[in-house]
Design a protein around this motif. Structure first.
Motif, mmCIF file in Angstrom:
data_model
loop_
_atom_site.group_PDB
_atom_site.id
_atom_site.type_symbol
_atom_site.label_atom_id
_atom_site.label_comp_id
_atom_site.label_asym_id
_atom_site.label_seq_id
_atom_site.Cartn_x
_atom_site.Cartn_y
_atom_site.Cartn_z
ATOM 1 N N SER A 81 -12.489 -5.807 24.588
ATOM 2 C CA SER A 81 -13.235 -5.202 25.692
ATOM 3 C C SER A 81 -14.466 -4.481 25.173
ATOM 4 O O SER A 81 -14.505 -4.018 24.024
ATOM 5 N N VAL B 144 -16.345 -5.101 30.249
ATOM 6 C CA VAL B 144 -16.263 -6.553 30.143
ATOM 7 C C VAL B 144 -15.063 -6.901 29.265
ATOM 8 O O VAL B 144 -14.911 -6.364 28.160
ATOM 9 N N ALA C 255 -15.987 -14.310 29.370
ATOM 10 C CA ALA C 255 -16.213 -12.891 29.654
ATOM 11 C C ALA C 255 -15.887 -12.631 31.123
ATOM 12 O O ALA C 255 -16.280 -13.404 32.008
ATOM 13 N N TRP C 256 -15.158 -11.549 31.368
ATOM 14 C CA TRP C 256 -14.701 -11.206 32.713
ATOM 15 C C TRP C 256 -15.068 -9.762 33.019
ATOM 16 O O TRP C 256 -15.103 -8.911 32.128
ATOM 17 N N LYS C 257 -15.303 -9.473 34.270
ATOM 18 C CA LYS C 257 -15.510 -8.098 34.708
ATOM 19 C C LYS C 257 -14.150 -7.484 34.989
ATOM 20 O O LYS C 257 -13.376 -8.025 35.790
ATOM 21 N N LEU D 29 -17.446 -14.099 34.304
ATOM 22 C CA LEU D 29 -18.881 -13.819 34.309
ATOM 23 C C LEU D 29 -19.644 -14.884 33.530
ATOM 24 O O LEU D 29 -20.769 -15.254 33.890
#
Length: 326
Positions: free
Chosen positions: A262, A275, A287-289, A320
């Motif tokens: 993260s 992220v 990549a993720w929120k 993302l």
């Protein structure tokens, strides 16, 4: 095996580093172009003569460890290799930078080495495990470190003195250990189980049981609460509360998840968000929120009687950005 440059909010970009069984070391830059996050390679090269088992970044320095028993060092600012460290006599299993000043390494030889990044002098060798060390984690303050080993013990190290503070027998082989961002909680990961501990309390405050093989885990903070994220064999990331309750899961990849990390990032709207980076045996880095992941498992289900599989299918989240290393 993602490792992110800094815990401070990244303003312009962040770097993901990943090592592979094929000896390749990847450096992938995350950067917003307009309102879109992009993941673009900055470097890809064969770094070792054996499989890469650990990577870590501290400031301008990148370190990678391998089955070839050496640690390679790189200056990310100058884009040059600095050399190699040969303090260990076994596979390098874990690397951990504390800030920009010190790095810890662990190995199958059972030892943990502390290096000073100014001149890469080995300041101390911590010996207390009777088997290979599987994972290490440094407290956010830099005063304590945790290590777990195949000897089924966890050791708390006092890094101010370089001495062992405590050694505790575990019920099974600990494979991973991580601290929460605040440093008030730590987690020990086993094959299909995670135990959560509060600092100063000898007994676990919560135990998480997984039906799937756990490959990676992190603790993240969101709106003042800690959450445990576990990447598993079934391609999914499972999200748990700090009390150990499973909140839900999201299928993130097409193969087992091998790494989680993260970083806090300033988004185009000038707000800071976390992220989450996942890496998988499917050859993709995503990549993720964190907001999207937490919200997806917190949203009320229209069908409270739906089975687990149906509930999982309802939790769809778009990443993302995605980088395909194949």
């Amino acid at each position: 095996i993602p490792a992110l440059v800094t815990r401070q909010p990244a303003k312009d970009s962040f770097l993901i580093t990943a090592g592979t069984y094929e000896r390749l070391l990847y450096g992938i830059e995350g950067r917003f172009v307009g309102n879109t996050l992009t993941l673009n390679p900055q470097f890809i090269f064969p770094a070792h003569i054996g499989c890469i088992k650990a990577v870590s970044v501290g400031g301008r320095y990148l370190a990678s460890g391998s089955t070839d028993e050496c640690i390679k060092l790189y200056d990310l600012k100058k884009r040059v290799e600095l050399g190699a460290l040969h303090e260990h006599k076994g596979t390098i299993t874990s690397l951990f930078f504390h800030g920009r000043t010190h790095m810890l390494s662990a190995s199958d030889d059972g030892a943990i080495c502390i290096f000073r990044t100014k001149d890469w002098e080995p300041l101390k060798v911590l010996r207390g495990h009777k088997g290979p060390v599987t994972s290490i984690a440094v407290h956010p303050s830099g005063k304590l470190a945790l290590s777990v080993s195949q000897d089924r013990t966890i050791i708390i190290w006092n890094l101010l003195t370089g001495q062992r503070a405590s050694r505790t027998k575990m019920p099974q082989l600990g494979e991973m250990v991580v601290w929460s961002p605040s440093g008030g909680t730590y987690a020990i990961g086993y094959a299909t189980e995670i135990q959560l501990y509060k600092v100063g309390q000898p007994e676990a405050v919560a135990t998480i049981f997984s039906k799937q093989r756990i490959q990676a885990m992190i603790i993240v903070e969101y709106k003042g609460k800690d959450y445990v994220l576990a990447g598993c064999q079934d391609k999914r990331v499972y999200i748990y509360s700090s009390e150990g309750s499973e909140l839900g899961s999201i299928q993130c990849h097409d193969n087992r998840i091998k790494g989680l990390s993260s970083v806090e990032m300033t988004f185009p709207d000038d707000n800071v968000h976390t992220v989450i980076v996942t890496i998988s045996s499917d050859g993709r880095i995503k990549a993720w929120k964190l907001d999207d992941l937490i919200d997806s498992v917190s949203a009320p289900s229209d069908n409270k009687d739906a089975g687990d599989e149906q509930k999982q299918d309802q939790q769809q989240v778009e990443p993302l950005a995605t980088y395909n290393a194949d």
